[in-house]
Design a protein around this motif. Sequence first.
Motif, PDB file in Angstrom:
ATOM      1  N   ASP A 104      29.567  37.129  48.048  1.00 35.83           N
ATOM      2  CA  ASP A 104      29.997  38.560  48.363  1.00 35.83           C
ATOM      3  C   ASP A 104      29.661  39.427  49.858  1.00 35.83           C
ATOM      4  OD1 ASP A 104      30.403  38.257  45.761  1.00 35.83           O
ATOM      5  OD2 ASP A 104      30.517  40.499  45.505  1.00 35.83           O
ATOM      6  N   ALA A 144      31.453  36.167  55.384  1.00 36.35           N
ATOM      7  CA  ALA A 144      32.834  36.533  55.902  1.00 36.35           C
ATOM      8  C   ALA A 144      33.892  35.593  55.282  1.00 36.35           C
ATOM      9  CB  ALA A 144      32.761  36.553  57.606  1.00 36.35           C
ATOM     10  N   TRP A 148      34.024  35.730  50.994  1.00 38.70           N
ATOM     11  CA  TRP A 148      34.443  36.737  50.552  1.00 38.70           C
ATOM     12  C   TRP A 148      36.192  36.922  50.403  1.00 38.70           C
ATOM     13  CZ3 TRP A 148      33.666  39.907  46.505  1.00 38.70           C
ATOM     14  CH2 TRP A 148      34.544  41.099  46.643  1.00 38.70           C
ATOM     15  N   ASN A 149      36.351  36.542  51.925  1.00 42.17           N
ATOM     16  CA  ASN A 149      37.827  36.894  52.186  1.00 42.17           C
ATOM     17  C   ASN A 149      38.740  35.665  51.666  1.00 42.17           C
ATOM     18  OD1 ASN A 149      37.928  39.407  53.687  1.00 42.17           O
ATOM     19  ND2 ASN A 149      36.379  38.323  54.557  1.00 42.17           N
ATOM     20  N   ARG A 165      39.409  36.259  47.627  1.00 45.10           N
ATOM     21  CA  ARG A 165      40.153  37.601  47.374  1.00 45.10           C
ATOM     22  C   ARG A 165      41.468  37.299  46.720  1.00 45.10           C
ATOM     23  NH1 ARG A 165      40.065  41.381  52.173  1.00 45.10           N
ATOM     24  NH2 ARG A 165      40.511  43.007  50.674  1.00 45.10           N
ATOM     25  N   THR A 224      46.934  44.750  45.834  1.00 47.83           N
ATOM     26  CA  THR A 224      46.084  45.757  45.548  1.00 47.83           C
ATOM     27  C   THR A 224      44.725  45.178  46.307  1.00 47.83           C
ATOM     28  OG1 THR A 224      46.648  46.099  43.199  1.00 47.83           O
ATOM     29  CG2 THR A 224      44.555  46.880  44.068  1.00 47.83           C
ATOM     30  N   ARG A 225      44.173  45.931  47.084  1.00 44.96           N
ATOM     31  CA  ARG A 225      42.977  45.507  47.889  1.00 44.96           C
ATOM     32  C   ARG A 225      41.877  45.533  46.754  1.00 44.96           C
ATOM     33  NH1 ARG A 225      41.335  48.834  52.863  1.00 44.96           N
ATOM     34  NH2 ARG A 225      39.657  47.002  52.709  1.00 44.96           N
ATOM     35  N   ASP A 256      38.579  45.020  47.656  1.00 38.02           N
ATOM     36  CA  ASP A 256      36.996  45.111  48.032  1.00 38.02           C
ATOM     37  C   ASP A 256      35.946  45.694  47.225  1.00 38.02           C
ATOM     38  OD1 ASP A 256      36.831  43.648  50.235  1.00 38.02           O
ATOM     39  OD2 ASP A 256      37.825  45.429  51.605  1.00 38.02           O
ATOM     40  N   HIS A 257      36.696  46.995  46.391  1.00 45.19           N
ATOM     41  CA  HIS A 257      35.644  47.631  45.533  1.00 45.19           C
ATOM     42  C   HIS A 257      34.968  46.775  44.427  1.00 45.19           C
ATOM     43  CE1 HIS A 257      39.596  47.825  43.344  1.00 45.19           C
ATOM     44  NE2 HIS A 257      38.779  47.416  42.367  1.00 45.19           N
ATOM     45  N   GLU A 258      35.406  45.644  44.376  1.00 49.21           N
ATOM     46  CA  GLU A 258      34.820  44.509  43.353  1.00 49.21           C
ATOM     47  C   GLU A 258      33.629  43.708  43.943  1.00 49.21           C
ATOM     48  OE1 GLU A 258      37.725  42.223  41.416  1.00 49.21           O
ATOM     49  OE2 GLU A 258      38.885  43.864  40.868  1.00 49.21           O
ATOM     50  N   ASN A 259      33.459  44.029  45.234  1.00 46.06           N
ATOM     51  CA  ASN A 259      32.438  43.550  45.694  1.00 46.06           C
ATOM     52  C   ASN A 259      30.994  43.963  44.951  1.00 46.06           C
ATOM     53  OD1 ASN A 259      30.133  43.012  47.708  1.00 46.06           O
ATOM     54  ND2 ASN A 259      31.691  42.211  48.976  1.00 46.06           N
ATOM     55  N   GLU A 260      30.175  43.297  44.986  1.00 49.81           N
ATOM     56  CA  GLU A 260      28.904  43.829  44.142  1.00 49.81           C
ATOM     57  C   GLU A 260      28.173  44.679  44.770  1.00 49.81           C
ATOM     58  OE1 GLU A 260      26.057  39.980  45.637  1.00 49.81           O
ATOM     59  OE2 GLU A 260      25.750  41.017  43.428  1.00 49.81           O
ATOM     60  N   PHE A 261      28.419  44.846  46.209  1.00 51.75           N
ATOM     61  CA  PHE A 261      27.865  45.763  46.845  1.00 51.75           C
ATOM     62  C   PHE A 261      27.934  47.387  46.240  1.00 51.75           C
ATOM     63  CE2 PHE A 261      27.926  49.043  50.466  1.00 51.75           C
ATOM     64  CZ  PHE A 261      26.387  48.754  51.247  1.00 51.75           C
ATOM     65  N   TYR A 262      29.170  47.317  45.961  1.00 51.87           N
ATOM     66  CA  TYR A 262      29.517  48.803  45.488  1.00 51.87           C
ATOM     67  C   TYR A 262      29.237  49.141  44.040  1.00 51.87           C
ATOM     68  CZ  TYR A 262      32.067  48.495  49.447  1.00 51.87           C
ATOM     69  OH  TYR A 262      32.364  48.297  50.977  1.00 51.87           O
ATOM     70  N   TYR A 263      28.620  48.066  43.189  1.00 57.22           N
ATOM     71  CA  TYR A 263      28.280  48.257  41.863  1.00 57.22           C
ATOM     72  C   TYR A 263      26.721  48.654  42.216  1.00 57.22           C
ATOM     73  CZ  TYR A 263      32.502  46.759  39.583  1.00 57.22           C
ATOM     74  OH  TYR A 263      33.840  46.352  39.195  1.00 57.22           O
TER      75      TYR A 263
END
Lengths: 428, 428, 428
Positions: B35, B38, B41-42, B45, B50-51, B53-60
């Motif tokens: 995650d 570079a 992660w890419n 995907r 649908t993008r 990026d919100h599933e990156n653990e960063f946002y959780y």
Amino acid sequence: MAESTNMRLRLPLLCIILEVILIILFGTLVEYNDDTHAMLWNENRTDSATRNDHENEFYYRYPSFQDVHVMIFVGFGFLMTFLQRYGFSSVGFNFLIAAFSLQWATLMQGFFHGLHHGKIHVGVTSMINADFCTGSVLISFGAVLGKTSPVQLLVMAIFEVTLFAVNEFILLSILGINDAGGSMTIHTFGAYFGLMVTRVLYRPNLDKSKHRNSSVYHSDLFAMIGTIYLWMFWPSFNSAITNYGDPQHRTAMNTYYSLAACTLATFAFSALVNPEGKLDMVHIQNAALAGGVAVGTAGEMMLTAFGAMIVGFLAGTISYHVCCCFIQDTCGIHNLHGMPGVLGAVVGAVTAALASPDVYGHGLQRVFADVETGKWNPQSRGGFQAISLAVTLGMALFGGLITGFILKLPIYGAPPDTHCFEDGLYWE
Amino acid sequence: MAESTNMRLRLPLLCIILEVILIILFGTLVEYNDDTHAMLWNENRTDSATRNDHENEFYYRYPSFQDVHVMIFVGFGFLMTFLQRYGFSSVGFNFLIAAFSLQWATLMQGFFHGLHHGKIHVGVTSMINADFCTGSVLISFGAVLGKTSPVQLLVMAIFEVTLFAVNEFILLSILGINDAGGSMTIHTFGAYFGLMVTRVLYRPNLDKSKHRNSSVYHSDLFAMIGTIYLWMFWPSFNSAITNYGDPQHRTAMNTYYSLAACTLATFAFSALVNPEGKLDMVHIQNAALAGGVAVGTAGEMMLTAFGAMIVGFLAGTISYHVCCCFIQDTCGIHNLHGMPGVLGAVVGAVTAALASPDVYGHGLQRVFADVETGKWNPQSRGGFQAISLAVTLGMALFGGLITGFILKLPIYGAPPDTHCFEDGLYWE
Amino acid sequence: MAESTNMRLRLPLLCIILEVILIILFGTLVEYNDDTHAMLWNENRTDSATRNDHENEFYYRYPSFQDVHVMIFVGFGFLMTFLQRYGFSSVGFNFLIAAFSLQWATLMQGFFHGLHHGKIHVGVTSMINADFCTGSVLISFGAVLGKTSPVQLLVMAIFEVTLFAVNEFILLSILGINDAGGSMTIHTFGAYFGLMVTRVLYRPNLDKSKHRNSSVYHSDLFAMIGTIYLWMFWPSFNSAITNYGDPQHRTAMNTYYSLAACTLATFAFSALVNPEGKLDMVHIQNAALAGGVAVGTAGEMMLTAFGAMIVGFLAGTISYHVCCCFIQDTCGIHNLHGMPGVLGAVVGAVTAALASPDVYGHGLQRVFADVETGKWNPQSRGGFQAISLAVTLGMALFGGLITGFILKLPIYGAPPDTHCFEDGLYWE
């Protein structure tokens, strides 16, 4: 002889009885909601390949919740440490009554507008709402600061939380108005409730403690910790329970600009009213926050940054004009919450009355809930907003009156006139 | 003559050597995880429109991480500023050993349970885990506060982090138990490790510094900054590494209610144990937090708000009953972390033993990892939880014993008995 | 006779005029962007069944924004409270000029690189950028701390924000370089601008106020609140406006490790440079933060934790070597922001020059914007990064020179040499 201020039996007894009652009521009435219950959340998940945990309300609301939580415990707590010998009580009693109020508020708010088949469903949104209600109690605490025992404060919280929930129910559920940031439900209610309580508790001989009713250098710095945290997180406060997406985003931004404009007005008027042009910490600590209160209702609407800045500037300006000395409002909550709250209610009513589909497009129904029902009418919306202000003022003043008289009973160990604003009375 | 407390060579040498070793090990062993990398992660995907990026653990995880981070650096740091002349050391040494420990913990935890093809993968979850391990070291710091040099503290951190990682590996990877908020791995381990270290370092003549081993008015207010931040963010702490969705949401909420109930118990018993019924800042600063510790294991389970409040109330109650003076536990970590940690472990064992698919539905496997393997059995789950407590106590006491004797060597510039609890020794 | 320092007319007049101008310009130029506008956000939503409110930039950026906001108001504000009699001014003037700057920055930055059909679009990203620009002004404030009136500071902010926006436009829009965390745009610019201003305002007789230009015990503890908040939230600062997903995650992590390594270097060198091996609060308060500054440019690149730690360690080391006494740099911003900023720019140039698709894969274009245009060339990228540093230094020094001479006019009520570093001059 003054009544004894010994808390050895009174405070433990009250705390334990209250907590036992809370625990029993939680045991019988409270359940996890769909987003916190292991079975319900995993039942409701769509079967598509995409995981949808990010749709749990936790991820939309929890960062806002934590900001609100900081405002309640650090913001309010430290804001009141400005008194030279009352820091322990300010932070400590704030802590105690907040911890009680958030539990009691969960029940009261749940009872009035969260019942599902006889059960109260809780999750992060109910936690934010409970913190909001707690905020109202802490506003009132500001008015009676230094003149009340912790037992009195807990008793006040019992009544205030209950009436808050009733008032909120009338406004949001019956009248169906908007007040996401609580200009009315939180600030106006908390302020006028507290002002009435402190009026009823009026002490003619309070000047015997006058020498402690002021700040020292470092106590003012501690108070600034409270001010700055309230100021910074107010955008989170106003946006915490708005609808997801543009309303939440817009509310945060409107509040941000309102506060910035308010701060310039505050510094301007603080220097202007002083003969030597010196700034006053009391003004900076309080008036700079009025901008957040004053966009509590209209913040989620299409107020624009321009409108928000005008409101904020006005809020910073009016925060100087009324002296409430005659009712012994220790923290000046009339300036910080009372008048800006009323201003916020008026701004909300006007902004609601001016709403139109031309401006909001499909977003209209996400701000005004009754659009979907087809009964929406901007003018009557505005009217209901105005009625809500009157209802709130009535509830607050009447509730404060009754509560004030209850708090006058000589059984709570209130401090004598000679020992107000003094930690030594209740702290080792 | 006492050994010299001059840090001019000892501290720089140790810091630089440790940091160089850390850098070399990071250079050879540590890699970005899927995650944060570079390319990875890419690559991973999905190709859908649908993008994601919100599933990156960063946002959780990142908001929780920041709350935990605040607890480690502000919470623990300021909690220990209550001593009148030890504020620089409390915040400063806390800062130093935390900055070291989080790097060392990344390596140790990665080595024991994060190796991928011989490399340690790092991301926001490893950052939270490293902060957790650091928390354990800071708990132990509380026991020896005022009686140790920064060099001693760094040496203690080296050993404690290592043993923490071993214990965590046994509990989470071998025994496969639940302990998301670390009642056992963090609090019980950190407390009994620290208590054993301070016991070994026992100073019979410590009363020569007795006059500095107390608070002054403003030092207690600084300490309240620490307390309140710990209290507010504990829901984030306990939920930081639970599974996404309902477990994270539920853990935060259980902790919130446990802490609120604990606070009322704390105020009740603080007034009750004082002959004049006065509240004691030491109690408020510490006992009010026990509620967070005590739901560290069971918080992610279907404990219910009701259960959480009972646990919190109990935790607030037991935090008064044992005096640890004879082992010179400066901050009273036995009350704040030791006993509530053990209580949390027991509550966790019981709650795990009572788990059933009737209550958790499809959510069962998201709380108890072994459900998916088909080997799940609630009673043996509960048993393993109980065994884990015993393992943790054993590891902590044995590790603390060894470490204590290592720290007794007269080479670290420890303060003399006459200059404990004194900033002037190590600060300009 | 010294010029009057009475602020009664000057400050209110300036504040009100500025705010009125701001309000008018906001009214004519500023609009909600697609993510905050009720109509636009709800128009742009996909018609699929899945709600996509979570894609609103609010949810990606707002937690970072709040962390940055805390750094600006609590971090910078309290960092400067170390002076014994200048706490009100440090926090208060910080508050005033930040509240002004963020509004002015919204306009200036919008004007230079946010115009859409003649309108400035605002949302959470513009709020972060405005806070960033404000940070630059507060860095400069650190250099002139204690020697300037609030009117001077506001005038400085007017010019600095404007030049900041011009410089940012040249770097990001014309040269197209990377500087997400602002090693150049924020830190180098703010530092050298402030250093030039304070050089022009040089006071040969400042030693008349020497006795107040130092800390007392509790003022140093207040300053540590600032330090610790800056330190903790720096990962959020550097990652706040990077691309979603891996770049944001990676930047936060690189910064975390850089700061940890920097902290060990700081403690090492602080003890080493003192004859008695004692630690110095000034070092800890400042140098420990240099690690965040120094990865402000390269943080979003594939620097690795290893690389970040080396950079952090170096930053902590160089923060001691240059004395800027001869230019009266009150807070030592050359050490904290100037040199680490330059180091960060160099590290950024080198890391950019070493970038390759072998390392970044498809992630390359998410870090380096010009990859998609096909014009990407790592060596020229590195070159442009280096040129940007030169441009920034030139703009900062030239701008600071002009601004310094403007601030020298005897119309702002600057404090006399005998009353520098003294709250009593401007505060009741």
